[in-house]
Enzyme design. Structure first.
Site, mmCIF file in Angstrom:
data_model
loop_
_atom_site.group_PDB
_atom_site.id
_atom_site.type_symbol
_atom_site.label_atom_id
_atom_site.label_comp_id
_atom_site.label_asym_id
_atom_site.label_seq_id
_atom_site.Cartn_x
_atom_site.Cartn_y
_atom_site.Cartn_z
ATOM 1 N N ASP A 1 0.830 -1.215 0.000
ATOM 2 C CA ASP A 1 0.000 0.000 0.000
ATOM 3 C C ASP A 1 0.863 1.263 0.000
ATOM 4 O O ASP A 1 0.511 2.260 -0.640
ATOM 5 C CB ASP A 1 -0.919 0.004 1.231
ATOM 6 C CG ASP A 1 -1.969 -1.087 1.132
ATOM 7 O OD1 ASP A 1 -2.478 -1.315 0.025
ATOM 8 O OD2 ASP A 1 -2.274 -1.711 2.167
ATOM 9 N N ASN B 1 -5.470 8.222 1.015
ATOM 10 C CA ASN B 1 -5.945 7.608 2.265
ATOM 11 C C ASN B 1 -6.510 8.634 3.232
ATOM 12 O O ASN B 1 -7.662 8.595 3.585
ATOM 13 C CB ASN B 1 -4.774 6.930 2.995
ATOM 14 C CG ASN B 1 -4.633 5.467 2.675
ATOM 15 O OD1 ASN B 1 -5.462 4.916 1.973
ATOM 16 N ND2 ASN B 1 -3.598 4.860 3.193
ATOM 17 N N ALA C 1 -8.392 10.081 20.428
ATOM 18 C CA ALA C 1 -8.379 10.222 21.887
ATOM 19 C C ALA C 1 -8.853 11.599 22.348
ATOM 20 O O ALA C 1 -8.085 12.370 22.944
ATOM 21 C CB ALA C 1 -6.956 9.934 22.415
#
Ligand code: NAD
Length: 268
Positions: free
Chosen positions: A45, A118, A181
């Site tokens: 990838d 991506n 987070a």
């Protein structure tokens, strides 16, 4: 037809590059590193991301073939060099198009536009970051946490998946915002879920500090004096040439669940 090959550089990928280049040259195809109509990415990838960033300025005239020589290639469906070469020579390839993320970074009085296959991420240089999130120019939330990830549909199985984001079929023209987070208390509050944002909607991130780490796919770099980051679905798409119908959900299953018991391939 003009073609170019980008290899991961390991022994196996270099050997395949040699075979592909010699064979296609022998069939009357021209190796053209500057103006290729087809780019063959041989590796994993990361090699596909590298090929995309090398030729993203000519997406209208260049299609990509992803040939896998590693253990997991989410973008690739080729692993047999003979069938790849036959399919190129016979022109029996199927074209699929995937949406991209567009990110405009305003920093130091200048705007720079990036495209990601991506994802784009924004993080602090050290510690947590505070970022105001606006949707279509309306304040949505004030984020504090490790950072934010904006992914394309085909990138939704990358970093976005590790952040608990949804896996999105690449026929949907969207971008996805996922939190890293987030800190949630009486002072800072975010929605907590990933947001799927359609084409023509604009996501604007207004960072509160001066210097941030930005990543665009496999590349990370610091950006100083950043004023805002604007993300949307890019106008352009990437075109992949595939050897067979390999439905997206089969690819997801093969990559993340099991190699052996997928349904027979058919459809996109
Ligand atoms: P890398 O060498 O760090 O590899 C990251 C892994 O992600 C590899 O196994 C690769 O095959 C896989 N991958 C890449 N794109 C994918 C996709 N669309 N779907 C499923 N898996 C995918 O980095 P690289 O190979 O240069 O790839 C860069 C990408 O790595 C980034 O765009 C980001 O999506 C991903 N990444 C993931 C994490 C994480 O999951 N915690 C962290 C950083 C980056």
């Amino acid at each position: 037809m003009e073609f170019a090959v980008i290899s991961r550089g390991d022994e196996v990928s270099e050997a395949k590059k040699e075979i592909v280049t010699q064979y296609l040259n022998g069939q009357g195809f021209n190796y053209n590193q500057v103006f290729p109509r087809v780019v063959i990415a041989i590796g994993g990838d990361g090699t596909v991301l590298q090929a995309f960033h090398t030729y993203k300025h000519r997406l209208e005239s260049t299609a990509f073939i992803a040939y896998n020589t590693g253990h997991l290639g989410f973008y690739s469906d080729w692993d047999n060099v003979e069938s790849l070469l036959e399919a190129i020579v016979d022109s029996s390839l199927i074209t699929v198009e995937y949406p991209l993320v567009q990110a405009e970074v305003e920093a130091d009085g200048q705007t720079v536009t990036y495209q990601a296959l991506n994802d784009v991420t924004i993080k602090g240089v050290k510690g947590s970051v505070q970022i105001d999130v606006r949707l279509n120019n309306h304040h949505f939330e004030s984020f504090k946490g490790d950072g934010l990830c904006i992914s394309s549909p085909s990138g939704s199985t990358g970093y976005n998946k590790s952040l608990g984001g949804a896996i999105v079929h690449p026929s949907l023209e969207i971008i996805q915002l996922s939190e890293m987070a987030s800190i949630n208390n009486r002072v800072y509050r975010t929605i907590g879920s990933s947001l799927v944002i359609p084409k023509h909607h604009i996501l604007t991130l207004l960072p509160k500090a001066d210097t941030y780490m930005l990543s665009v796919d496999h590349e990370s770099f610091p950006v100083e004096s950043i004023q805002q980051l604007t993300c949307s679905v890019a106008k352009e798409k990437i075109r992949f040439l595939r050897c067979r119908s390999f439905p997206f959900w089969n690819r997801v299953k093969e990559a993340f669940i099991s190699l052996n018991d997928c349904e027979p391939r058919g459809g996109r």
